[in-house]
Design a protein around this motif. Structure first.
Motif, mmCIF file in Angstrom:
data_model
loop_
_atom_site.group_PDB
_atom_site.id
_atom_site.type_symbol
_atom_site.label_atom_id
_atom_site.label_comp_id
_atom_site.label_asym_id
_atom_site.label_seq_id
_atom_site.Cartn_x
_atom_site.Cartn_y
_atom_site.Cartn_z
ATOM 1 N N GLY A 192 -0.581 -6.803 -3.426
ATOM 2 C CA GLY A 192 -0.936 -6.768 -4.852
ATOM 3 C C GLY A 192 0.275 -6.844 -5.763
ATOM 4 N N GLY A 193 1.436 -6.578 -5.202
ATOM 5 C CA GLY A 193 2.669 -6.675 -5.981
ATOM 6 C C GLY A 193 2.909 -5.534 -6.955
ATOM 7 N N GLN A 194 2.054 -4.534 -6.948
ATOM 8 C CA GLN A 194 2.146 -3.517 -7.988
ATOM 9 C C GLN A 194 3.250 -2.491 -7.747
ATOM 10 O OE1 GLN A 194 0.304 -3.873 -10.975
ATOM 11 N NE2 GLN A 194 0.350 -5.786 -9.837
ATOM 12 N N SER A 195 3.748 -2.429 -6.549
ATOM 13 C CA SER A 195 4.946 -1.630 -6.293
ATOM 14 C C SER A 195 6.134 -2.542 -6.038
ATOM 15 C CB SER A 195 4.743 -0.711 -5.083
ATOM 16 O OG SER A 195 3.761 0.248 -5.374
ATOM 17 N N LEU A 196 5.891 -3.578 -5.258
ATOM 18 C CA LEU A 196 6.992 -4.461 -4.863
ATOM 19 C C LEU A 196 7.595 -5.215 -6.053
ATOM 20 C CD1 LEU A 196 8.770 -5.694 -2.734
ATOM 21 C CD2 LEU A 196 6.918 -7.267 -2.118
ATOM 22 N N VAL A 197 6.757 -5.779 -6.900
ATOM 23 C CA VAL A 197 7.291 -6.562 -8.018
ATOM 24 C C VAL A 197 8.038 -5.650 -8.988
ATOM 25 C CG1 VAL A 197 6.696 -8.050 -9.967
ATOM 26 C CG2 VAL A 197 5.589 -8.388 -7.752
ATOM 27 N N ALA A 242 1.416 9.018 -3.633
ATOM 28 C CA ALA A 242 0.239 8.152 -3.741
ATOM 29 C C ALA A 242 -0.997 8.850 -3.178
ATOM 30 C CB ALA A 242 0.487 6.834 -3.018
ATOM 31 N N GLU A 243 -2.140 8.473 -3.736
ATOM 32 C CA GLU A 243 -3.392 9.118 -3.344
ATOM 33 C C GLU A 243 -3.929 8.611 -2.007
ATOM 34 O OE1 GLU A 243 -2.734 8.053 -6.393
ATOM 35 O OE2 GLU A 243 -2.981 9.818 -7.657
ATOM 36 N N PHE A 244 -3.978 7.290 -1.836
ATOM 37 C CA PHE A 244 -4.651 6.748 -0.645
ATOM 38 C C PHE A 244 -4.051 7.243 0.675
ATOM 39 C CE2 PHE A 244 -6.677 2.864 -2.928
ATOM 40 C CZ PHE A 244 -7.860 3.572 -3.109
ATOM 41 N N GLY A 283 12.102 -10.899 5.593
ATOM 42 C CA GLY A 283 10.725 -11.100 5.157
ATOM 43 C C GLY A 283 10.143 -9.851 4.536
ATOM 44 N N ARG A 284 9.304 -10.075 3.558
ATOM 45 C CA ARG A 284 8.686 -8.929 2.904
ATOM 46 C C ARG A 284 7.272 -9.320 2.527
ATOM 47 N NH1 ARG A 284 9.698 -3.479 0.597
ATOM 48 N NH2 ARG A 284 11.817 -3.970 -0.044
ATOM 49 N N VAL A 285 6.309 -8.528 2.991
ATOM 50 C CA VAL A 285 4.912 -8.802 2.681
ATOM 51 C C VAL A 285 4.651 -8.538 1.208
ATOM 52 C CG1 VAL A 285 2.543 -8.042 3.108
ATOM 53 C CG2 VAL A 285 4.139 -8.293 5.027
ATOM 54 N N LEU A 286 3.991 -9.464 0.555
ATOM 55 C CA LEU A 286 3.570 -9.286 -0.833
ATOM 56 C C LEU A 286 2.046 -9.222 -0.849
ATOM 57 C CD1 LEU A 286 4.153 -9.318 -3.943
ATOM 58 C CD2 LEU A 286 3.953 -11.803 -3.824
ATOM 59 N N GLY A 305 -3.522 -3.853 -7.230
ATOM 60 C CA GLY A 305 -2.994 -3.104 -6.089
ATOM 61 C C GLY A 305 -4.015 -3.016 -4.966
ATOM 62 N N THR A 306 -3.513 -3.008 -3.720
ATOM 63 C CA THR A 306 -4.405 -2.985 -2.556
ATOM 64 C C THR A 306 -4.243 -1.685 -1.780
ATOM 65 O OG1 THR A 306 -2.771 -3.956 -1.052
ATOM 66 C CG2 THR A 306 -4.116 -5.494 -2.350
ATOM 67 N N ILE A 307 -5.288 -1.308 -1.079
ATOM 68 C CA ILE A 307 -5.232 -0.063 -0.316
ATOM 69 C C ILE A 307 -4.213 -0.189 0.820
ATOM 70 C CG2 ILE A 307 -7.204 -0.678 1.177
ATOM 71 C CD1 ILE A 307 -7.943 2.348 1.109
HETATM 72 C C1 LIG Z 1 2.643 1.951 -13.591
HETATM 73 C C2 LIG Z 1 2.184 2.160 -12.171
HETATM 74 C C3 LIG Z 1 1.564 3.340 -11.876
HETATM 75 C C4 LIG Z 1 1.137 3.578 -10.589
HETATM 76 N N1 LIG Z 1 0.505 4.757 -10.334
HETATM 77 C C5 LIG Z 1 0.058 4.986 -9.094
HETATM 78 C C6 LIG Z 1 -0.628 6.188 -8.772
HETATM 79 O O1 LIG Z 1 -0.861 7.046 -9.637
HETATM 80 N N2 LIG Z 1 -1.020 6.380 -7.511
HETATM 81 C C7 LIG Z 1 -0.789 5.438 -6.536
HETATM 82 O O2 LIG Z 1 -1.184 5.672 -5.410
HETATM 83 N N3 LIG Z 1 -0.166 4.313 -6.805
HETATM 84 C C8 LIG Z 1 0.260 4.052 -8.056
HETATM 85 N N4 LIG Z 1 0.904 2.875 -8.299
HETATM 86 C C9 LIG Z 1 1.184 1.944 -7.185
HETATM 87 C C10 LIG Z 1 0.002 1.033 -6.886
HETATM 88 O O3 LIG Z 1 -1.066 1.786 -6.397
HETATM 89 C C11 LIG Z 1 0.404 -0.051 -5.909
HETATM 90 O O4 LIG Z 1 -0.565 -0.997 -6.040
HETATM 91 C C12 LIG Z 1 0.445 0.289 -4.441
HETATM 92 O O5 LIG Z 1 1.319 1.325 -4.210
HETATM 93 C C13 LIG Z 1 0.973 -0.896 -3.650
HETATM 94 O O6 LIG Z 1 -0.045 -1.825 -3.375
HETATM 95 P P1 LIG Z 1 0.182 -3.372 -3.572
HETATM 96 O O7 LIG Z 1 -0.946 -4.047 -2.927
HETATM 97 O O8 LIG Z 1 0.406 -3.661 -4.971
HETATM 98 O O9 LIG Z 1 1.485 -3.622 -2.688
HETATM 99 P P2 LIG Z 1 2.780 -4.469 -2.964
HETATM 100 O O10 LIG Z 1 3.440 -4.031 -4.198
HETATM 101 O O11 LIG Z 1 2.494 -5.899 -2.834
HETATM 102 O O12 LIG Z 1 3.653 -3.999 -1.730
HETATM 103 C C14 LIG Z 1 4.165 -2.705 -1.625
HETATM 104 C C15 LIG Z 1 4.931 -2.559 -0.321
HETATM 105 O O13 LIG Z 1 4.027 -2.542 0.768
HETATM 106 C C16 LIG Z 1 4.277 -3.648 1.636
HETATM 107 N N5 LIG Z 1 2.955 -4.152 2.026
HETATM 108 C C17 LIG Z 1 1.924 -4.419 1.192
HETATM 109 N N6 LIG Z 1 0.839 -4.770 1.897
HETATM 110 C C18 LIG Z 1 1.184 -4.715 3.189
HETATM 111 C C19 LIG Z 1 0.482 -4.959 4.410
HETATM 112 N N7 LIG Z 1 -0.822 -5.291 4.409
HETATM 113 N N8 LIG Z 1 1.155 -4.802 5.547
HETATM 114 C C20 LIG Z 1 2.458 -4.440 5.563
HETATM 115 N N9 LIG Z 1 3.160 -4.192 4.466
HETATM 116 C C21 LIG Z 1 2.525 -4.327 3.309
HETATM 117 C C22 LIG Z 1 5.097 -4.609 0.829
HETATM 118 O O14 LIG Z 1 5.912 -5.374 1.647
HETATM 119 C C23 LIG Z 1 5.897 -3.687 -0.048
HETATM 120 O O15 LIG Z 1 6.982 -3.174 0.638
HETATM 121 C C24 LIG Z 1 1.340 2.600 -9.568
HETATM 122 C C25 LIG Z 1 1.956 1.404 -9.889
HETATM 123 C C26 LIG Z 1 2.378 1.171 -11.174
HETATM 124 C C27 LIG Z 1 3.043 -0.142 -11.486
#
Ligand SMILES: Cc1cc2nc3c(=O)[nH]c(=O)nc-3n(C[C@H](O)[C@H](O)[C@H](O)COP(=O)(O)OP(=O)(O)OC[C@H]3O[C@@H](n4cnc5c(N)ncnc54)[C@H](O)[C@@H]3O)c2cc1C
Lengths: 793, 277
Positions: free
Chosen positions: B33-38, B123-125, B28-31, B110-112
């Motif tokens: 915002g998908g901005q890192s995972l996808v 990452a900043e957060f 299982g993998r939590v999705l 993307g989510t915090i």
């Molecule tokens: C081009 C690009 C540039 C970026 N630049 C930066 C940047 O400068 N600084 C920065 O900080 N980030 C950057 N990011 C990353 C972005 O901030 C992502 O949104 C963030 O890192 C992941 O958040 P997400 O909600 O998209 O998580 P997802 O991509 O959905 O998930 C990321 C990982 O976290 C896990 N996960 C997510 N939510 C939870 C939860 N609630 N509980 C448990 N596990 C969880 C997932 O299973 C996965 O493994 C960048 C991304 C891209 C595509």
């Protein structure tokens, strides 16, 4: 009757005006048709298993697991394809001594760079093909990788291709005058080493091809994102043993090329080979990682150079030792020696001096092959030349603008032959520099720089003059034996409704070729551009031509279009004269109407002429020619190349604590001869500058010592992006070439040619009071701080 | 490249999401915002995942004022963090950080929680919540846990979140009056991950300094904090150089990053003192 270009109010005055691009609505509405949009019946997809090692003997390939993946149809090895496709050797006769081993569409027993295709998996979907590719097992026996350019020829360095004897692909030494004498007696000699990083073009649309082999017709059709459809027609025909007439290359919309899509790629030839074997349409679309490891790279040069000047700042000699590593193969068919050759041809380009020596040494390595990318060799030559000139100016305490003015060819000096033996028909270095000074307000900028320094801000101004090679004749490739057309043609026809169709051999890559053609044809015939439909990119339909490269589309393709359009105008007027019982010489075509030249009075719309010619030809005099289709070709004859010139300036601020360089503003004055469409030209200059700025500050492909590519993604290979780009001011001087009626030279590469040097000089202008200087691109924050001595280890 | 996904299910509640994870037997993998995972899936860096889409769970969204603390739902998107009135008023560090994160399209998705769970060392957060002394709330098959930010980030892409657990919220102490919070970073291009970055929180209780992109995880610079508490900026810069062991990569060397950390600290301190950097 020639066109009164000097009169902007002349009838049909579309040349020289910004007219809308006919294809822009389609593209912005997502109605373009790129290769990946094309779906054919029975189409399959190919994915490649690529070498993970830079150099390795292939000792075993196991494809059994891949074949079991649902959807996988066939798996091919290099040996399978070699039975159907002959290898190629990328040499050109006029590049004396250039050598390269035979190259196959896929590696046979040895892989020579990370990314080289080794196995092809064909499946009903790309996903299934990738699934299969992931299961192919290839065993490699590691071979030593050659990765460093400067030691590639050392005795202790392994030879990549033992049959070739050594790792030297090409070397050329050019000498003019007596450089050693000039260096030993000069008032000042400045020596510097320069480095330009390995780049790649990063086209928005990756390389794409869909090949269909119809055995029933014995015809191959390749839908290909390419700059040179006719060249590819020849390549597929030759290596797949098909008559040239039975290969059709169709090039629809292309999402950017920058030179990347003018080369023969092993995986694309493999795709065509597989189509021929399977008798089914096969599609290959490179993904981004594949783009980084297999699109050609460029600009990986290391240079030692010297300039000698007298006390008045006159250049006495320039001495350049240029080295570049091109990967394991010279790229077919244009070869990978051209870039180094261009460095030799272009260094010192704007300047009138006597003693010149330049050598380029081109070596093999186990990295992605390099070849021609936008502004081939120019950014390197301009960085060397303009870097040296600035350093010489500093050494004798002269203003950088002044030293250039003292050395640039006088605007009335033409025709002239440079110490590199380049022949210039007509350039405008001084007029361009004067215009630059005006638009940038040089003195005010110097005052601003001084003011900023009082507030602790390190700002710098950099100037870079340049020449650019455009409109090539067969001297570029044809004389070397390559079947690459320097000539181009255009067919223009009038249909019954009075509209005009233009079929041209030059191609549209997104740069606006079709807009240029439509306005040239519109003016040439005398209709509005909206009445002109332009068709490019189909070898079975358009006149034979070279396509898009070396900034030739407007200069060569545009002239062919103009002459064809003028010829059509004549034949229309001949019919009109008969119909109206008037003197042909007193009739003109304006905005789609036959008019009386003197009074402008409308005599007949073109639709009426079309109706008569096509449906009531019986009413015309017997024997009256009514050829409403005309074809003309154009090739330059008097000069091997039409050189253009220009000068750029950059204003930067350097943060000496962090090393970050901020681009404050950029200027470019450029002389591409006749400007056909000001907006398109300015966009080309701007886009070119952006690519040059990328090279100056951001772009660098990294390899480790084993030849592993370290930054094959958009996150790690930094292309310039909008937020970092400065405001750019573009201006023109127009010195039309006399070789054509249109007078247009190329404009697509000038921006890229000069921008890196301008930025380098600006940074060094800012750093000079601190005793620091940078010459290794890109100028990363770290390199700036190291030059400043802030960080050491 | 085409992603290879094992499966997808959209969770309708937190319990449902936890059940889906539990039944996925480790795949299982939590999705969010998908901005890192996808992006990772599209490069086949992660294959065969059974995706559990939590993006519609209202329990994980929103920001609430809990008195001394602010509770930020894990699904709060970057862009929303940046413009949330409560965040801007009580945790301005997070709002300022948003400007440095990626580009608008990514900040809109993307989510915090995703950023913290992903735990990219650049990452900043993650560095922000560390500097703020936040508490990370996770829910799992055996109930909920609260983990101090100090203990949450463990290594590159590794956190204290265990198999089957979901990060639900982050609570941060509300800024006291006179508290200063600043973030400074240098990236090659705007929106890129930082070459090095630094968060500084100046409270009555003392300074808190965290850094990102200088180690395997966000780093609390306790040496520099102590020196700043003692009013010794030069000492803090020197301490910082000693307590960082940054990586070298294609963008910058360890030496550059170490130097940059000191520059950022001086700039951050100058800003908290009201001067210009
Ligand atoms: C081009 C690009 C540039 C970026 N630049 C930066 C940047 O400068 N600084 C920065 O900080 N980030 C950057 N990011 C990353 C972005 O901030 C992502 O949104 C963030 O890192 C992941 O958040 P997400 O909600 O998209 O998580 P997802 O991509 O959905 O998930 C990321 C990982 O976290 C896990 N996960 C997510 N939510 C939870 C939860 N609630 N509980 C448990 N596990 C969880 C997932 O299973 C996965 O493994 C960048 C991304 C891209 C595509």
């Amino acid at each position: 009757m020639s066109i009164a270009f000097g009169n902007p109010d002349r009838p049909n005055s579309y040349i020289g005006k910004t007219v809308p691009r006919p294809n822009i609505t389609k593209l912005v509405q997502g109605r373009g048709r790129y290769v990946d949009d094309i779906v054919l019946p029975r189409m399959v997809h190919v994915a490649f298993v690529r070498s993970p090692v830079a150099h390795g003997k292939i000792t075993g390939i196991d494809i059994e697991a891949a074949k079991t993946v649902p959807g996988v149809l066939r798996v091919f090895t290099g040996a399978d394809l070699a039975e159907v496709c002959t290898p190629w050797v990328a040499v050109l006769a006029h590049l004396k001594g250039l050598k390269s081993p035979p190259q196959h569409p896929m590696a046979l027993d040895r892989a020579c760079w990370v990314g080289e295709p080794v196995v092809a998996v064909v499946a009903t979907t790309r996903a299934a093909a990738e699934e299969g590719a992931a299961l192919v097992e290839v065993d490699y026996e590691a071979l030593p990788a050659v990765t460093d350019t400067m030691t590639a020829l050392d005795k202790t360095t392994p030879v990549i291709h033992p049959d070739m004897g050594d790792n030297l692909a090409f070397r050329r030494l050019h000498e003019e005058g007596n450089v050693d004498a000039a260096l030993s007696t000069a008032h000042k000699v400045v020596t510097a080493s320069f480095r330009t990083a390995r780049h790649t073009g990063v086209t928005l649309e990756p390389r794409s091809i869909l090949v269909d082999w119809n055995p029933a017709e014995g015809q191959m059709t390749a839908y290909h994102a390419t700059q040179a459809p006719h060249m590819m027609q020849t390549v597929f025909a030759k290596h797949l043993d098909i008559p040239e007439s039975r290969v059709r290359v169709i090039c629809g919309d292309v999402g950017g090329s920058y030179g990347i899509k003018v080369h023969v790629y092993p995986d694309e030839v493999a795709t065509a080979t597989i189509a021929k074997i399977m008798g089914r349409p096969v599609k290959f679309i490179a993904d981004r990682l594949e783009s980084f490891t297999t699109d050609i790279h460029a600009r990986d040069h290391e240079i030692e150079a010297k300039i000698a000047v007298d006390a008045e700042g006159r250049i006495l000699a320039i001495d350049v030792d240029d080295w570049t590593g091109i990967g394991p193969y010279s790229v077919y068919p244009r070869t990978s020696a051209i870039e180094g050759n261009q460095v030799v041809n272009l260094c010192g380009g704007p300047y009138d001096f006597a003693n010149y020596r330049a050598q380029t040494t081109v070596v093999f390595q186990n990295k992605t092959p390099t070849c021609q990318y936008r502004a081939v060799g120019h950014p390197i030559a301009v960085a060397i030349t303009e870097g040296l000139v600035d350093m010489a100016a500093a050494a004798i305490g002269m203003d950088p603008v002044e030293i250039r003015r003292r050395n640039m060819y006088r605007d009335d000096a033409y025709p002239v032959t440079s110490p590199a033996k380049m022949r210039f028909e007509g350039l405008s270095h001084h007029a361009s520099m004067d215009k630059l000074m005006e638009i940038m307000d040089y003195d005010a900028l110097r005052a601003d720089q001084a003011e900023a320094l009082k507030q602790g801000k390190r700002r710098g101004i950099g100037i870079a003059s340049f020449i650019e090679l455009t409109n090539p004749s067969p001297f570029m490739y044809g004389i070397g034996g390559a079947r690459i057309s320097a000539q181009d043609g255009c067919t223009v026809r009038m249909d019954p409704d009075g509209s005009v169709v233009a079929l041209s051999g030059v191609t549209e890559q997104g740069q606006g070729t079709e807009a240029m053609l439509s306005q040239v044809v519109a003016e040439g015939v005398g209709v509005s551009p909206s009445k002109v439909r332009v068709i490019t990119g189909d070898t079975q339909v358009t006149p034979y031509g070279g396509g898009t490269w070396a900034s030739r589309g407007a200069g060569i393709g545009g002239e062919a279009a103009l002459q064809a359009a003028r010829a059509l105008r004549s034949s229309i007027l001949e019919v009109a004269a008969a119909m109206l019982q008037a003197d042909q010489g007193l009739l003109d075509i304006r905005d789609g109407q036959i008019v009386d030249t003197q009074t402008g009075e409308t005599r007949m719309p073109l639709e009426e002429l079309g109706r008569i010619v096509y449906f009531r030809g019986d009413t015309l005099p017997k024997g009256l020619p009514r050829e409403l289709v005309q074809t003309r070709h154009f090739i330059t004859m008097d000069y091997p190349f039409a050189f253009t010139n220009g000068v750029q300036a950059s204003y930067v601020e350097v943060d000496t604590d962090t090393g970050v360089v901020t681009l404050l503003k950029h200027w470019c004055v450029e002389d591409c001869g006749r400007v056909i469409n000001p907006q398109l030209v300015d966009e080309q200059i701007r886009g070119g500058i952006v690519q040059g700025l990328g090279g100056a500050l951001f772009e660098e492909i990294h390899y480790d010592e084993d030849g592993q590519l370290l930054n094959g993604s958009m996150a790690d290979y930094l292309v310039p992006m909008a937020a970092e780009m400065p405001d750019m001011v573009i201006a023109h001087v127009e010195t039309p070439t006399k070789e054509s009626e249109l007078g247009a030279k190329g404009a697509g590469e000038a921006g890229t040619a000069g921008a890196p040097a301008a930025v380098m000089n600006a940074i060094n202008d800012a750093l000079r009071p601190l005793g620091a200087q940078v010459t290794e691109m890109p100028f990363t924050p770290e390199r700036i701080l190291r030059a400043l001595g802030t960080i050491h280890d | 490249m085409k992603a290879s996904v094992g499966g997808y299910a959209r969770a309708s509640s937190l319990d449902h999401a936890l059940q889906l994870l539990a039944s996925a037997e480790g795949a299982g993998r939590v999705l969010a915002g998908g901005q890192s995972l996808v992006a990772a899936m599209n490069m086949r860096l992660s294959t065969g995942d059974l995706l559990v889409d939590i993006s519609r769970l209202s329990e994980l969204s929103g920001v609430s004022d809990e008195g001394d603390t602010l509770r930020i739902g894990a699904l709060k998107r970057h862009a929303d963090v940046g413009r949330d009135a409560l965040v801007c008023a009580h945790a301005p560090l997070l709002a300022e950080a948003v400007h440095y994160i990626a580009h608008a399209a990514i900040r809109n998705r993307g989510t915090i929680g995703g950023a913290c769970a992903h735990a990219d060392p650049a990452a900043e957060f993650p560095a922000c919540v560390l500097a703020l002394g936040a508490t990370m709330h996770v829910a799992g098959p055996h109930g909920s846990r609260a983990i101090p930010a100090e203990d949450f980030f463990e290594d590159v892409f590794a956190t204290a979140i265990e198999e089957g657990e979901i990060l639900t919220a982050i609570t941060v102490p509300k800024a006291g009056s006179g508290e200063a919070q600043v973030i400074e970073e240098v990236a090659r291009r705007s929106g890129d991950y930082a070459l090095a970055g630094l968060c500084l929180v100046k409270r009555d209780a003392g300074h808190r300094v965290s850094l990102f992109s200088v180690g395997p995880k966000p780093i609390l610079a306790t040496g520099a904090m102590a020196a700043l508490d003692a009013g010794d900026l030069d000492g803090a810069v020197a301490a910082l150089a000693g307590e960082l062991d940054p990586p070298s990569d294609t963008q910058a060397s360890a030496a550059y990053r170490r130097h940059l950390a000191g520059v950022l600290l001086r700039r951050a301190v100058a800003r908290t003192e009201g001067g210009k950097a």
